[in-house]
Design a protein around this motif. Structure first.
Motif, PDB file in Angstrom:
ATOM      1  N   ILE A   1      -6.265   2.765   5.233  1.00 38.40           N
ATOM      2  CA  ILE A   1      -6.623   1.355   5.078  1.00 38.40           C
ATOM      3  C   ILE A   1      -6.949   0.740   6.434  1.00 38.40           C
TER       4      ILE A   1
ATOM      5  N   GLN B   1       0.813  -1.218   0.000  1.00 37.92           N
ATOM      6  CA  GLN B   1       0.000   0.000   0.000  1.00 37.92           C
ATOM      7  C   GLN B   1       0.849   1.273   0.000  1.00 37.92           C
TER       8      GLN B   1
ATOM      9  N   ARG C   1     -14.651   2.521   6.061  1.00 41.66           N
ATOM     10  CA  ARG C   1     -13.791   3.292   5.158  1.00 41.66           C
ATOM     11  C   ARG C   1     -12.985   4.233   6.034  1.00 41.66           C
TER      12      ARG C   1
ATOM     13  N   SER D   1     -18.521  -8.343   5.842  1.00 46.10           N
ATOM     14  CA  SER D   1     -18.040  -7.684   4.622  1.00 46.10           C
ATOM     15  C   SER D   1     -18.807  -6.393   4.333  1.00 46.10           C
TER      16      SER D   1
ATOM     17  N   THR E   1      -6.424  -6.044   3.231  1.00 48.33           N
ATOM     18  CA  THR E   1      -6.993  -4.728   3.504  1.00 48.33           C
ATOM     19  C   THR E   1      -8.521  -4.831   3.508  1.00 48.33           C
ATOM     20  N   GLY E   2      -9.157  -3.806   4.040  1.00 49.83           N
ATOM     21  CA  GLY E   2     -10.616  -3.778   4.073  1.00 49.83           C
ATOM     22  C   GLY E   2     -11.225  -3.781   2.680  1.00 49.83           C
ATOM     23  N   LYS E   3     -10.587  -3.088   1.741  1.00 47.89           N
ATOM     24  CA  LYS E   3     -11.086  -3.045   0.357  1.00 47.89           C
ATOM     25  C   LYS E   3     -11.038  -4.429  -0.286  1.00 47.89           C
ATOM     26  N   GLN E   4      -9.935  -5.154  -0.058  1.00 52.84           N
ATOM     27  CA  GLN E   4      -9.815  -6.501  -0.617  1.00 52.84           C
ATOM     28  C   GLN E   4     -10.852  -7.436   0.003  1.00 52.84           C
TER      29      GLN E   4
ATOM     30  N   GLY F   1     -11.600   6.653   2.407  1.00 46.49           N
ATOM     31  CA  GLY F   1     -10.885   5.877   1.404  1.00 46.49           C
ATOM     32  C   GLY F   1      -9.405   6.194   1.292  1.00 46.49           C
TER      33      GLY F   1
ATOM     34  N   LYS G   1     -13.752  -6.606   1.255  1.00 49.34           N
ATOM     35  CA  LYS G   1     -15.072  -6.246   0.734  1.00 49.34           C
ATOM     36  C   LYS G   1     -15.248  -6.798  -0.682  1.00 49.34           C
ATOM     37  N   ALA G   2     -14.179  -6.747  -1.485  1.00 48.17           N
ATOM     38  CA  ALA G   2     -14.243  -7.272  -2.850  1.00 48.17           C
ATOM     39  C   ALA G   2     -14.431  -8.787  -2.860  1.00 48.17           C
TER      40      ALA G   2
END
Length: 133
Positions: free
Chosen positions: A104, A42, A97, A92, A115-118, A101, A120-121
């Motif tokens: 992380i 990151q 955020r 999830s 990470t939180g984004k990964q 955004g 969630k994806a």
């Protein structure tokens, strides 16, 4: 022996940043190695090196990243969320955020540390380890 090795890891990193050190040496574990890889991917740290010569687990050497112009550290704040006395979990859909955004959240899931984004994806939740921004 520390009761919370992740908090110790984050505190050593935070102390090195406040003291304007270039490199910090931290006792290693598999979870700490995964967190270090995420911080590097990151862009929060310059580089890292895993050394297996000291002790059974070895050590992690982390080169801290600073802004070239202002000499300010890239990591403004690193905060432990889930503690041994009070674990924090999120599904999830509930993953936060961080700074709208810009930061992380590092999450320990059943699919590994990410990470939180990964998370969630991949539609997985887990334990919120820390926030970095």
């Amino acid at each position: 022996m520390t009761t919370d090795p992740i908090a110790d890891y984050l505190t050593r990193l935070r102390n090195a940043i406040h003291a304007n050190h270039r490199v910090v040496e931290i006792p290693a574990s598999n979870l700490k190695k995964e967190i270090t890889k995420i911080l590097f991917d990151q862009g929060y740290i310059l580089s890292y090196k895993f050394e297996d010569d000291n002790g059974p687990q070895g050590t992690i050497k982390i080169a801290i990243k600073y802004d070239k112009v202002t000499k300010e550290p890239v990591i403004r704040k690193i905060q432990r969320i889930s503690k041994p006395g009070l674990r924090k979990y999120a599904s999830s859909t509930e993953l936060p955020r961080i700074l709208n955004g810009l930061g992380i959240a590092i999450v320990s899931t059943s699919h590994g540390v990410m990470t939180g984004k990964q998370a969630k994806a991949e539609n997985v939740g887990g334990e919120l380890l820390c926030y970095v921004y």
